[in-house]
Scaffold this active site. Structure first.
Site, short mmCIF file in Angstrom:
data_model
loop_
_atom_site.label_atom_id
_atom_site.label_comp_id
_atom_site.label_asym_id
_atom_site.label_seq_id
_atom_site.Cartn_x
_atom_site.Cartn_y
_atom_site.Cartn_z
CG ASP A 16 -17.19 37.07 69.24
OD1 ASP A 16 -16.38 37.53 68.42
OD2 ASP A 16 -17.05 35.97 69.79
CG ASP A 59 -17.36 33.77 73.59
OD1 ASP A 59 -16.63 34.54 72.95
OD2 ASP A 59 -17.66 32.63 73.19
CG ASP A 106 -15.81 39.38 72.52
OD1 ASP A 106 -15.55 39.88 71.42
OD2 ASP A 106 -16.10 38.18 72.68
#
Length: 919
Positions: A331, A655, A659
């Site tokens: 990410d 985070d 995700d």
């Protein structure tokens, strides 16, 4: 109401939404209707996932082919009343299961943490009255009032929005709060762009709003992600897959040898019971009893090492999986980047200035383009005015807490404050010098914010304005020159400068000013509407502005992440960015990070493009592209799955709530410990306590070291097991007494595994471990070359043990003495072979003889135990051993040295061949 879930609420106008939900924006639901809907729709909470019971979780620790072999051996020894053998074997299995059970005790709490994330209190309008209630009691059709700082309690279709911005970063990956409005959108608008919706679990950053509940509990976007997590398979790790295959193959080999032993004995008309005991002895000898414990302890040591490097492992095999990783899907926001908007450049007075520093720390030098020396603000009036405008036309605050700079308010505005502070400006002093009189807050329909400031008695007030370039530039008639003087507006030059900054993926804000009337002609913006801003008393904001400059900002990459990405590529690990942010921004960050696309050209794919792809096209895109932007949670899952279908071992970092499904689907999920949501942490296998992507590089290195050490243990232990099995088989074929007894085999296997084999778990990582490519996931634990080495050492053990046994009998020694000599052959050969196994390719001289003191200490203790085994009467009685002479010890030592020399020679030959091929 029955078809509540099927509507695309973002595309419907307000009247239709309220009609479908049978509610009113000014009244809300009645008490009777609320009770009816609570009975129909249930509580606003996620359906808890049925947890695995502790008993079942403990029993699952035994679900392994190698453990099945050990349990079978334990059962047979129990039936034969061989209680010592039974206790040793079962004790090993039981302790190993306990370690695994406690390590995985909290592995399945993702759904529970999601449920906790919606446990909030909300302000509602019911029966025309405002009241605060628990979010779990909200029903579809409820009218929710949103204020700054609130957590959105359910999925809402917005009906009113005043300066409303919502932080959806944990859901969409968007690094900035989203500006909200109420206008209907097209049906195909992706989640991150649905500006008329507010989603459960997101945070109100600024403003006020009013919305109607369209989804609760499992029917929210958060609930949909929860179902995705539960659907994601609990994948086996590369280690568990290879151990399973290895164990199954070993099972068939052991069973085959045992059956062969029993059949040969019967053919030779030996007693059935004796042949059965011989087959059991062979099975016990061939089983590497220490392997399950070695795997668990080696992984646990890896966990401890990683904890010291700020990575917490939640599932033991995850340590090794990192070492097998071929692709890291990361990410962007908060993982590869700082998650702190930072002004990178200012364009003012026709010149461009670079702003140094990272994040919200107000430190960094400002330099003119092409020059290295910091500028003096007094010499740059246009630059000073541009920074001052950004500081005064601003509602954010920054403060230092325990040495860390934190913000209150919008990240974009905080970035403007920081850039001004870097130049030496102080907002408190400037606000005292130019106190604010009034404000037009930012709203998405006009895309600017304006503040009116008092300059003193009898002086015209100043209006500062910031916003989108396309909104500010047309309102400007003059521009500020480098010397602070007003000049003719060069619209083309300003547009070109803005476009140049935007091409870097930076967010560009324009700043302007206007001299207004005196205090009696204040800006009248009580209602904060566009009409108020256009009143004559306001001086007509639509024209007459003096353009000051541009400030360009971005959420910058972490410097350590840049180094970590480079290290990953050097180690043969691909890094791909998967984010909910815009493609241009994501590509700019990817280039700064040094992401290297397989084809050499940076290729970015958007979520909308992925939607239209077939499965085959998706697999190709997953392989070729390095950046995936505006990606929905289910698409992250598909991308991870596509990469896995190509044979990759995929690590996913992140985070946010968005995700979590992909974290669980990946071979290893890596969550951020500081900024990460509980949802992400519970779905992950590993948590980084410092939110530092660079820690992943250290974790990959540790993972490779762990797998190396496990391989070393297996290559070390199998010759003993094979040699013991062959000795038993040879005795049956020849028709002689067993050279080693089952209890002696257990002594060899357990003491050497504990004192010798496990010392390899402490072996330091070999030099160059991060300069070699990842292992092919299809490669077995034991390669062909290592199999031949195992056969070589097992053959030496067979010849030495069986030969010395027969020689001792022929020389007049007792059977006990002959067996003692055979046992010592096994132990001493294992001891010197241990030093060979400290590196499977290199000489011990390149490692340093004393670099692993555990090996030396373990060898010393093992030698002492063998002397007790040989000469202590109690041991002689328990294990059927007997004292032997110096001549026997000389032969034993010779065989051990021969083994060491042959293996080192074999390694030298392979190194030469490898060097010749590469040369």
């Amino acid at each position: 109401m029955e078809t509540l879930i099927s509507h695309h609420w973002h595309e419907l106008p307000e009247e239709e939404v309220l009609g479908l939900l049978e509610t009113r924006a000014d009244q809300g639901l009645s008490g009777f209707e609320i009770k009816h809907r609570q009975g129909h729709f249930g509580l606003n909470q996620l359906t808890p996932k049925k947890k695995t019971s502790p008993v079942k979780r403990f029993l699952l620790q035994f679900h392994n082919p190698l453990v099945y072999i050990l349990l079978s051996a334990a059962a047979v020894t129990a039936l034969l009343s061989e209680w010592v053998d039974f206790s040793v074997i079962f004790g090993v299995v039981f302790v190993n299961a306990l370690i695994g059970f406690f390590q995985e005790a909290k592995a399945e709490e993702a759904i529970e943490s999601l449920r906790r994330s919606v446990a909030t209190v909300a302000l509602l309008l019911r029966d025309g009255q405002k009241e605060r209630i628990k979010s779990q009691d909200i029903v579809p059709g409820d009218i929710v009032i949103l204020e700054s700082g609130d957590k959105v309690p359910a999925d809402l279709r917005l009906l009113r929005a005043r300066d409303l911005r919502i932080d959806e970063s944990t859901l969409t990956g968007e690094s900035l709060p989203i500006e909200k409005n109420v206008a209907p959108l097209s049906r195909d608008t992706v989640l991150a762009d649905r500006t008329n919706m507010a989603y459960s679990g997101s945070l109100v950053a600024n403003g006020r709003g009013l919305g109607v509940v369209v989804g609760i509990g499992d029917n929210t976007e958060t609930g949909r992600i929860s179902s995705l997590i539960s659907q994601a398979a609990n994948l086996e790790t590369p280690l568990t897959r290879k151990i399973t295959v290895f164990s199954r193959n070993l099972l068939w080999v052991i069973m085959g040898l045992a059956v062969l032993t029993f059949a040969v004995g019967l053919f030779r008309r030996e007693a059935v019971f004796e042949m059965f005991m011989a087959a059991v002895a062979l099975a016990v000898g061939a089983i590497p009893e220490g392997l399950p414990a070695a795997v668990t302890i080696t992984l646990a040591i890896g966990v401890n090492r990683l904890a010291k490097r700020r990575a917490i492992i939640r599932k033991l095999p995850a340590v090794e999986t990192l070492g097998s990783t071929t692709v890291i899907c990361s990410d962007k926001t908060g993982t590869l980047t700082e998650n702190q908007m930072t002004v990178q450049a200012v364009w003012a007075g026709g010149r461009r200035f670079s702003i140094g520093g990272q994040g919200y720390t107000p430190e960094g030098k400002i330099t003119a383009e092409g020059k290295g020396e910091p500028v003096r603000l007094g010499d740059e009036p246009a630059l000073r005015e541009s920074l001052l405008a950004g500081m005064l036309c601003n509602d954010a605050k920054i403060r230092q807490e325990e040495g860390v700079w934190r913000i209150q308010g919008d990240p974009t505005e905080a970035a403007l404050l920081v850039s001004a502070r870097k130049a030496g400006l102080n907002e408190e002093e400037e606000n005292k010098r130019l106190p604010r009189l009034d404000t037009i807050p930012f709203e998405s329909d006009r895309q600017y914010m304006a503040t009116l400031h008092d300059t003193g008695p009898d002086l015209p007030n100043i209006l500062y304005i910031k916003g989108a370039v396309e909104k500010i530039l047309p309102r400007s008639v003059k521009m500020l020159g480098a010397a602070g003087d007003k000049k003719e507006l060069d619209e083309h030059r300003i547009s070109a400068a803005a476009a140049d900054l935007a091409r870097k993926g930076w967010r560009v804000l324009a700043l302007a000013r206007k001299d207004m009337g005196n205090r009696e002609e204040n800006l009248e913006c009580v209602e904060n509407t566009v009409e108020a801003a256009k009143r004559v008393a306001c001086g007509d904001l639509t024209s007459g502005l003096t353009f000051i400059g541009l400030q360009a900002m971005i959420d910058p990459p972490r410097p350590e992440a840049v180094r970590a990405v480079a290290a990953c590529y050097k180690a043969g690990v691909q890094v791909k960015m998967i984010t909910g942010d815009h493609a241009l921004t994501a590509t700019a960050i990817a280039e700064q990070l040094g992401l290297k696309p397989p084809g050499g050209k940076m290729l970015a794919k958007t979520g909308r493009e992925l939607e239209d792809m077939s499965d085959r096209e998706l697999v190709a895109a997953a392989s070729e592209a390095s950046v995936f932007a505006r990606v929905a949670p289910e698409q992250k899952l598909k991308l991870v799955d596509a990469l896995q279908s190509l044979g990759n071992v995929v690590a996913m970092t992140g985070d946010g709530v968005n995700d979590a499904p992909a974290l669980k689907q990946a071979d290893i999920g890596v969550a951020m410990g500081v900024s990460g949501t509980e949802v992400a942490k519970e779905a992950a296998d590993m948590v980084l306590t410092d939110d530092n992507f660079a820690t992943i590089e250290a974790a990959v290195e540790e993972g490779r070291g762990v797998f190396d050490n496990l391989t070393k243990f297996i290559v070390w232990t199998l010759p003993t097991n094979l040699g013991e099995g062959l000795v038993i088989l040879a005795a049956i074929l020849i028709g002689t007494a067993l050279p080693i007894l089952p209890v002696q085999i257990l002594w060899i296997n357990m003491t050497t595994a504990l004192l010798l084999g496990l010392t390899l778990a402490f072996e330091p990582k070999e030099p160059g471990i991060m300069e070699r490519p990842p292992r092919d996931p299809k490669t077995p634990i034991i390669t062909t070359s290592l199999i031949w080495r195992i056969i070589l050492v097992a053959g030496i053990m067979l010849i030495g043990a069986f030969g010395l046994f027969k020689w001792e009998i022929t020389a007049g020694g007792s059977t006990a003495q002959a067996r003692t000599a055979a046992v010592n052959i096994f132990v001493l050969v294992e001891m010197l072979y241990l030093f060979n196994c400290r590196s499977l390719e290199k000489s011990i001289l390149t490692l340093g003889f004393f670099s692993n003191l555990f090996v030396i200490a373990g060898s010393g203790v093992m030698l002492a135990l063998q002397l007790l085994f040989t000469y202590l009467p109690v041991m002689n009685k328990a294990f059927g051993s007997a004292p032997i002479g110096l001549k026997e010890w000389g032969i034993i030592a010779a065989f051990a040295l021969l083994t060491y020399t042959l293996v080192e020679g074999e390694k030298w030959v392979r190194r030469k061949k490898k060097g010749f091929k590469h040369g």
